[in-house]
Design a protein around this motif. Structure first.
Motif, PDB file in Angstrom:
ATOM      1  N   UNK A  62       0.821  -1.210   0.000  1.00 59.54           N
ATOM      2  CA  UNK A  62       0.000   0.000   0.000  1.00 59.54           C
ATOM      3  C   UNK A  62       0.859   1.266   0.000  1.00 59.54           C
ATOM      4  N   UNK A  63       2.023   1.200   0.617  1.00 55.65           N
ATOM      5  CA  UNK A  63       2.916   2.364   0.618  1.00 55.65           C
ATOM      6  C   UNK A  63       3.388   2.658  -0.800  1.00 55.65           C
ATOM      7  N   UNK A  65       1.848   1.750  -3.582  1.00 58.05           N
ATOM      8  CA  UNK A  65       0.696   2.244  -4.346  1.00 58.05           C
ATOM      9  C   UNK A  65       0.423   3.712  -4.010  1.00 58.05           C
ATOM     10  N   UNK A  66       0.593   4.064  -2.737  1.00 58.64           N
ATOM     11  CA  UNK A  66       0.371   5.441  -2.312  1.00 58.64           C
ATOM     12  C   UNK A  66       1.323   6.408  -2.999  1.00 58.64           C
ATOM     13  N   UNK A  69       0.356   6.677  -6.641  1.00 59.95           N
ATOM     14  CA  UNK A  69      -0.888   7.425  -6.806  1.00 59.95           C
ATOM     15  C   UNK A  69      -0.725   8.918  -6.614  1.00 59.95           C
TER      16      UNK A  69
END
Ligand SMILES: Cc1cc2nc3c(=O)[nH]c(=O)nc-3n(C[C@H](O)[C@H](O)[C@H](O)COP(=O)(O)O)c2cc1C
Ligand code: SF4
Ligand code: SF4
Ligand code: FES
Lengths: 615, 243
Positions: A62-63, A65-66, A69
């Motif tokens: 998720x990091x 992807x963050x 993004x």
């Protein structure tokens, strides 16, 4: 063909990305560079790629992807094989970029912002590409294409449809001119590579710092902090990790719409930039220099890397740099990926460390805890060039130029309604009038100094001077002729900030969007005095409560134009009372359709009101 | 040596070196409105509800170190007006329909809206499209109410050691994501026993099958307004709220 997510099978992706992650030593601090290069390999960043990269750098998925993004130039969805981004600065618009983009979309049969069904092409806008002196401009797969015209647009559509590789498009389209119009001490200096660095080493560290102090040099990146003070702070701050040492960062993000002087310095005076970095690093005792280059300037990278290689060969970088036995120093270039906020020095450090470009909490300041938590100096490209000059010619010489509080010269990036757009170098203290005269601005009604976050000056202020004690600027100087609509200028700026807010803090994240919506409402003809009051109110909140300079200054241009060019707003207002953002009567149309009613009582508005009153 | 002291709305507040304005105030039983601050976690400084004026400058109380002799303005019409506007911004940014929300009465956002007398959302609603994630057997994620305080992010990273949550996007598109390729909570290691399952100050992270166990009207901020819950210093028998 559209490359769909499911086509990217996990094992195949991991194999494709192996050389990329290995080249960056699977270092999580190099995550942004890894993502950029992974995208070059795959076209975009499918979900399996983010997982593979996360595994390689050992970060939570998720990091990763963050981070992906956050940046405009990284894509989580498939994009066209030809990615065309029109520069959306107000000067590009004044030169017809909106019409040209419409024309291209029309000819390619596509809708703005959407990928064509065959996955061939997408057309959209991007924030200022730093080509205002030769706009309208666009980026095609990252390469800048300047001086657009209707003919060029038509040719581009043909080349795209014939699927001619961008590298085979006419070479002259990609020419970027320097457009240097006025040279003073900096632009007229023809020093040989390493000269300033050798001069600094010959002086010795203490005397060099002394010269810098005497020069009274202030940072050219906008805030105008005394360079010597910043260096002293970093030099004296203890290293948390003695192995890590200190860092010198050159801020080449240049995201402020309307500035392009750093582009010219990097293109034609790179040796002075690198010399300045080396001088600064020598002064503060740094062993590593980092140049953060905005993604829009990626086209400058090959030449800059060649230059660094040459400097290594010539002993100016590397072990015992410049013949100093105890000094190992090298410079590394990091590329940004489309985020204006990364010019803010602490957001820049976050980005350098491979994270989302969110400004840090201060204190501590970078001079105490910067890159990797170590003392770090962040300086603008132009500041570092000036440092080189001071090493060469001394502090007193420099202090003799300009004004008392603003010593030396300033590079201005002049664009808009002028005969000769380009870079002009002046001693500080030059009047707006003088500049306007020199660049051939015949009929100016306003000048935006310092870009959207700067100030908008009206005719009666043209006697004012460019200097920290009067009108400070990071370099943008955008001229608006009498025929321009300053409401539209402010509206463009409002959208710029809404697009570039990092979203970290509430006032800026929501406030910039509210303001942009408010400006659109006025533009549609639904505005009233109420909306103007709203803008003032949000301006006060953003100024007071935002976390960083972006939010704090986001409403400045609106505040200025509202105060100085009020008629530009007022002639658009529908009434001086409140007008709602939506049309009540229109909103009822579906209900009317469903109930098969269209009598006057089923309507809102003046006529319906009369009816109700009668009943 | 004298204890360092700051002046909070004219009241002397002693503190120990290294404390923030927020920590000093909380220890003294003085309430500074806040959303993203939580005493168990590293300050974040993003909601800006805690904006105060220190020596004439606007700063975030939760991140600004207290200094001896500092004069801090907290409970003033100007600051409360700004805070009200910030709350209104948060209300229109998400989809907050309090009457149907399981968190009603326990919600920090709602409690502050009452405390600061926010009567309407004032700004046009954004009505963002934020699909609910009901994939997890124990927990529901209703993103419509997320105020992006990152408390779950911090709790999952720092306490649970799981990194279940993170942020993506930027500007008004900033949003919470979970640590799974599918993007679904069920495919993460999340569990109801995690600290992160219980820190959300609003109604995003909700335990399933417990809805309305305690009736609305008898909940924490129904019983006493949030500002009052701070009136007695911790340790004196008063109930300093967990947020
Ligand atoms: C939103 C924002 C964007 C900025 N962009 C830049 C930039 O593109 N280049 C730059 O040198 N400084 C930029 N700055 C200023 C930097 O934070 C910093 O003050 C500067 O790089 C320091 O260098 P100097 O002391 O040489 O001026 C920006 C600041 C803010 C708040
Ligand atoms: S002011 Fe804007 S850009 Fe700066 S931290 Fe806040 S949201 Fe991000
Ligand atoms: S889910 Fe809750 S705790 Fe997490 S960021 Fe959103 S509001 Fe904060
Ligand atoms: S509580 Fe301080 S900024 Fe959120």
């Amino acid at each position: 063909m559209v490359v769909a997510d499911e086509c990217f099978d996990a094992t195949a992706v991991a194999a494709l990305l192996q050389p990329v992650v290995d080249r960056h030593r699977r270092d999580p601090l190099r995550l942004l560079q890894i993502l950029r290069e992974a995208q070059e390999v795959l076209g975009y960043l499918p979900r399996t790629a983010l997982t593979a990269i996360a595994d390689a750098v050992e970060l939570p998925r998720a990091r990763v992807e963050g981070v992906a993004g956050f940046y405009s130039f990284l894509h989580l969805q498939p994009v066209g094989r030809y990615r065309i981004l029109f520069s959306d600065n107000v000067t590009d618009r004044m030169l017809g970029s909106v019409e040209l983009m419409d024309r291209l979309c029309h000819r390619l049969w596509i809708e703005r912002g959407k990928v064509s069904e065959d996955g061939l092409v997408s057309v959209d806008t991007t924030s200022c590409t730093g080509m205002c002196d030769q706009g309208p401009a666009l980026l095609v797969n990252g390469r800048p294409l300047t001086r657009l015209s209707a003919e060029r647009i038509d040719r581009i559509s043909e080349l795209v449809r014939a699927q001619v590789a961008v590298s085979d498009w006419p070479e002259e389209w990609f020419l970027v001119a320097d457009n240097i119009r006025r040279r003073d001490v900096l632009l007229a200096t023809a020093s040989t590579p390493g000269e300033a660095m050798r001069a600094a080493v010959a002086r010795g560290r203490e005397p060099l710092l002394d010269e810098l102090k005497r020069s009274n040099l202030r940072g050219r990146g906008g805030a105008g902090f005394t360079t010597h003070t910043k260096w002293e702070a970093a030099r004296c701050a203890p290293c948390r990790d003695p192995q890590g040492g200190r860092y010198l960062v050159c801020n080449a993000d240049e995201g402020e719409p309307g500035t392009f002087k750093d582009r010219v310095l990097l293109a034609s005076h790179a040796d002075l930039v690198f010399d300045g970095m080396s001088v600064a690093a020598f002064a503060i005792g740094a062993r590593q220099g980092l140049l953060y280059l905005r993604g829009e300037y990626a086209w400058l990278l090959p030449a800059l890397n060649e230059n660094l290689a040459r400097r290594r060969r010539n002993g100016l970088l590397g072990v015992a740099a410049c013949g100093q036995q105890d000094w190992n120093f090298d410079i590394d270039i990091h590329l940004g990926a489309g985020a204006y906020v990364c010019g803010e020095e602490t957001a820049l450090l976050e980005s350098l460390e491979g994270r989302r470009g969110v400004p840090r909490i201060r204190p501590p300041y970078p001079a105490q805890q910067g890159y990797r938590g170590q003392p770090t100096v962040v300086n603008n490209v132009e500041t570092l060039c000036k440092v080189g000059l001071i090493a060469l010619r001394g502090g007193d010489w420099f202090a003799g130029l300009g004004t008392k509080q603003s010593t030396g010269t300033k590079l201005l990036s002049i664009a808009g309604d002028v005969e000769s757009p380009g870079v002009y170098e002046y001693p500080f203290g030059v009047s707006i009038d003088q500049v306007l005269h020199d660049c051939g601005a015949g009929n100016a009604q306003a000048v935006q100094v310092g870009g959207p976050s700067g100030s908008c000056l009206a005719l009666h202020e043209f006697t004012r001077r460019i200097a920290f004690e009067d009108v400070p600027t990071a370099g943008a100087f955008t001229v608006f002729g009498a025929h321009r609509d300053l409401f539209e200028v402010a509206r463009n700026f409002a959208h710029f900030f809404a697009h570039e807010s990092c979203g970290f803090c509430t006032p800026c994240r929501v406030g910039t969007t509210l303001v942009a919506n408010c400006m659109d409402k006025i533009a549609r003809g639904d505005g009233s005095q109420y909306d103007i009051n709203e803008i003032f109110r949000i301006h006060r909140l953003l100024h007071a409560a935002s976390h960083c300079g972006l939010g704090q200054t986001a409403c400045n241009p609106l505040f200025d134009t509202l105060n100085k060019f009020r008629p530009a707003y007022e002639r658009r207002l529908r009434s001086l009372d409140f007008v709602p953002a939506f049309d009540l009567d229109q909103s009822l149309s579906i209900a009317r359709q469903m109930t098969v009613r269209d009598d006057p009582a089923a309507h809102f508005g003046p006529a319906a009101g009369v009816q109700r009153a009668e009943r | 040596m004298n204890t360092p002291t700051l002046l909070l709305d004219g009241l002397p507040v002693p503190f120990s070196v290294g404390q923030t304005i927020m920590e000093a105030a909380t220890a003294a039983g003085i309430f500074i409105p806040h959303l993203c601050h939580h005493p168990d976690f590293k300050p974040q400084g993003s909601c800006k509800l805690c904006t105060v004026k220190a020596n004439g400058r606007y700063v975030s109380a939760c991140t600004m170190p207290a200094k001896d002799g500092m004069e801090v303005e907290n409970n003033s019409p100007d600051l409360n007006d700004k805070r009200r506007t910030l709350l209104q911004m948060l209300f229109v940014e998400g989809n907050h329909f309090c009457p149907s929300c399981e968190k009603s009465g326990d919600c920090l956002l709602q409690a502050l809206a009452y405390e600061l007398e926010m009567l309407t959302a004032h700004f046009p609603q954004f009505y963002p499209d934020r699909p609910v994630d009901a994939s997890h057997p124990e927990v529901l994620l209703d993103f419509n109410r997320c105020i992006l305080c990152e408390l779950c992010v911090r709790a999952s990273r720092e306490v649970d050691g799981k990194n279940v949550f993170a942020l993506s996007g930027r500007g008004i598109g900033k949003h919470l994501i979970v640590n799974a390729e599918s993007g679904r909570l069920a495919d993460t290691g999340f569990s109801l026993a995690d600290k992160a399952a219980h820190v959300c100050p609003v109604g995003v992270i909700l335990a399933k099958r417990r809805g309305f166990l305690q009736p609305i009207g008898c909940r924490r901020y129904d019983r006493q307004p949030i500002g009052m819950q701070f009136a007695s210093p911790p340790g004196s028998g008063g109930n300093g709220p967990e947020h």
